[in-house]
Design a protein around this motif. Structure first.
Motif, PDB file in Angstrom:
ATOM      1  N   THR A   1       0.839  -1.197   0.000  1.00 48.23           N
ATOM      2  CA  THR A   1       0.000   0.000   0.000  1.00 48.23           C
ATOM      3  C   THR A   1       0.876   1.249   0.000  1.00 48.23           C
ATOM      4  O   THR A   1       2.080   1.205   0.293  1.00 48.23           O
ATOM      5  N   GLU A   2       0.247   2.367  -0.291  1.00 46.40           N
ATOM      6  CA  GLU A   2       0.967   3.634  -0.274  1.00 46.40           C
ATOM      7  C   GLU A   2       1.454   3.968   1.136  1.00 46.40           C
ATOM      8  O   GLU A   2       2.541   4.533   1.321  1.00 46.40           O
ATOM      9  N   ASP A   3       0.669   3.592   2.154  1.00 50.60           N
ATOM     10  CA  ASP A   3       1.081   3.847   3.536  1.00 50.60           C
ATOM     11  C   ASP A   3       2.357   3.083   3.876  1.00 50.60           C
ATOM     12  O   ASP A   3       3.268   3.618   4.534  1.00 50.60           O
ATOM     13  N   VAL A   4       2.417   1.832   3.445  1.00 51.28           N
ATOM     14  CA  VAL A   4       3.618   1.030   3.706  1.00 51.28           C
ATOM     15  C   VAL A   4       4.808   1.619   2.967  1.00 51.28           C
ATOM     16  O   VAL A   4       5.923   1.715   3.506  1.00 51.28           O
TER      17      VAL A   4
ATOM     18  N   ARG B   1       5.352   4.720   2.120  1.00 46.41           N
ATOM     19  CA  ARG B   1       5.824   5.942   2.776  1.00 46.41           C
ATOM     20  C   ARG B   1       6.523   5.623   4.104  1.00 46.41           C
ATOM     21  O   ARG B   1       7.575   6.192   4.426  1.00 46.41           O
ATOM     22  N   GLU B   2       5.946   4.705   4.883  1.00 46.31           N
ATOM     23  CA  GLU B   2       6.545   4.342   6.174  1.00 46.31           C
ATOM     24  C   GLU B   2       7.964   3.800   6.007  1.00 46.31           C
ATOM     25  O   GLU B   2       8.889   4.183   6.731  1.00 46.31           O
ATOM     26  N   ARG B   3       8.153   2.914   5.022  1.00 42.52           N
ATOM     27  CA  ARG B   3       9.477   2.325   4.811  1.00 42.52           C
ATOM     28  C   ARG B   3      10.459   3.386   4.310  1.00 42.52           C
ATOM     29  O   ARG B   3      11.639   3.365   4.661  1.00 42.52           O
TER      30      ARG B   3
ATOM     31  N   LYS C   1       9.018  12.408   4.203  1.00 37.68           N
ATOM     32  CA  LYS C   1       7.796  12.766   4.928  1.00 37.68           C
ATOM     33  C   LYS C   1       6.831  13.586   4.079  1.00 37.68           C
ATOM     34  O   LYS C   1       5.612  13.377   4.103  1.00 37.68           O
TER      35      LYS C   1
ATOM     36  N   TYR D   1       7.722  10.025  -6.877  1.00 41.90           N
ATOM     37  CA  TYR D   1       7.168  11.052  -5.982  1.00 41.90           C
ATOM     38  C   TYR D   1       7.705  12.434  -6.374  1.00 41.90           C
ATOM     39  O   TYR D   1       8.754  12.558  -7.012  1.00 41.90           O
TER      40      TYR D   1
ATOM     41  N   HIS E   1      11.020  -5.618   2.459  1.00 46.77           N
ATOM     42  CA  HIS E   1      10.679  -4.229   2.112  1.00 46.77           C
ATOM     43  C   HIS E   1      11.916  -3.333   2.200  1.00 46.77           C
ATOM     44  O   HIS E   1      11.883  -2.252   2.791  1.00 46.77           O
TER      45      HIS E   1
END
Length: 369
Positions: free
Chosen positions: A73-76, A78-80, A97, A337, A353
């Motif tokens: 997912t996009e959340d994963v 960004r988190e990584r 960020k 991005y 990841h």
């Protein structure tokens, strides 16, 4: 008493160093069944006997049809990315960020791995200090190298064993020290003393003052041999005798070779070596059948080539115990991005990841003070 050689250093006569001494061929006997591999005191790898399973043909294994790409997912993503940037001392984590993800693209990347687990045996004459072991040479016929039972490790685990071949042991006088157990000390050239380091052999210190280090002798006892002039023989460890025997070296080795299907993500193939993927297919047999019917024909071709090469190469001087082939799908996500008007890319790949950002836009040069 003053030193009669006042003002000059005293040197002991030079004792030539024998260097490493090779045991003479006469130390070794003639062992039936080992003539070729031990000719001249040398050694060699021994071809294995008939295969363990000569009548067992490899069987083709069914290839699964599930080639789904694990997506993130996009959340994963960004988190990584934030974790990656925060772990770099010279990276400002603002792009991770605040950057705006505009595209996420997944790629098919397959890795084929062939493992061929082998056992090889080699022999050589060996010696060790004699410590009262039974000298059993010629008491019975020595077993052939591949007749000696050994317990191997788990499959596909590298391991090595050294075994003294039964009925090949005899004790001989040490060839290095001529069975004396001692050798001249090369630190002092066998004299037991060395030139005093304080007075340089003059016996005096600071003009006419007597040297207290050597008591005006100009020489002091050698610290290496404690003034004896000789040291324990390194070959026999002072035992004067050597046990000679045939050493059997048994080596289990997992021979691994990978093939990675080319992909157009932009990520280098070498980057994938440290990550794992989703296992799509695994097959283990004594001798493998190549993988056929895979959607990417280059992988099937690589499997056919590698299986044939391994079976031809490793059956010459070793025994193939087991083969195993695996196909992994290594997930790669190319993330595009925007940050401060610029377009940038990073990659997230493998089950772990892992992140690679070749053009990270906010780095600085720093030094550790």
């Amino acid at each position: 008493m003053l030193n009669p050689h006042e003002g000059q250093a005293l040197y002991a006569p030079t004792v030539p160093s024998p260097g490493p001494m090779v045991p003479p061929a006469s130390m070794f006997g003639n062992v039936p069944g080992y003539e070729d591999t031990l000719a001249g005191g040398g050694g060699g790898y021994l071809p294995p006997p008939m295969p363990l399973h000569p009548n067992r043909d490899p069987e083709p294994a069914p290839v699964p049809q599930d080639w789904n790409i694990p997506s993130i997912t996009e959340d994963v993503a960004r988190e990584r990315f934030i974790m990656y940037a925060s772990g770099k001392c010279c990276y400002n984590n603002a792009p991770a960020k605040d950057g705006v993800i505009t595209n996420m693209q997944a790629f098919n990347t397959y890795r084929y791995r062939l493992e061929t687990f082998t056992e090889s045996r080699s022999t050589e004459w060996a010696t060790k200090p004699y410590e009262g072991e039974l000298a059993d040479f010629y008491t019975q016929t020595a077993p052939r190298p591949w007749e000696i039972p050994v317990t191997g490790p788990s499959l596909f685990q590298n391991h090595e064993e050294n075994i003294k071949v039964p009925y090949t042991s005899s004790n001989k006088p040490c060839h290095t020290c001529s069975a004396s157990g001692k050798m001249p000390c090369h630190e002092c050239n066998g004299s037991g003393t060395k030139v005093c380091w304080v007075c340089n052999g003059s016996g005096k210190q600071g003009g006419d003052s007597p040297c207290n280090q050597c008591n005006q002798r100009g020489r002091e006892n050698c610290s290496k041999c404690h003034g004896n002039g000789t040291k324990e023989c390194e070959t026999c460890k002072g035992k004067q005798q050597l046990l000679t025997y045939i050493n059997l070296k048994v080596e289990w080795k997992n021979n691994v070779e990978d093939y990675v299907v080319e992909q157009n993500s932009g990520l280098e193939v070498d980057d994938l070596s440290d990550v794992t993927g989703k296992t799509l297919f695994k097959n283990a047999q004594y001798m493998l059948y190549p993988v056929y019917g895979f959607p990417d024909p280059s992988l099937s071709q690589a499997s056919d080539r590698l299986v044939r090469e391994h079976q031809a190469k490793y059956s010459q001087n070793s025994r193939i115990l087991q083969q195993q082939q695996t196909i992994e799908l290594i997930p790669i996500t190319k993330v595009t991005y925007k940050w401060k008007g610029g377009i940038h890319v990073y990659y997230i790949y493998g089950n772990e990841h892992q992140v690679k950002a070749p053009d990270y836009p906010a780095t600085c040069c720093c030094s550790i003070m």
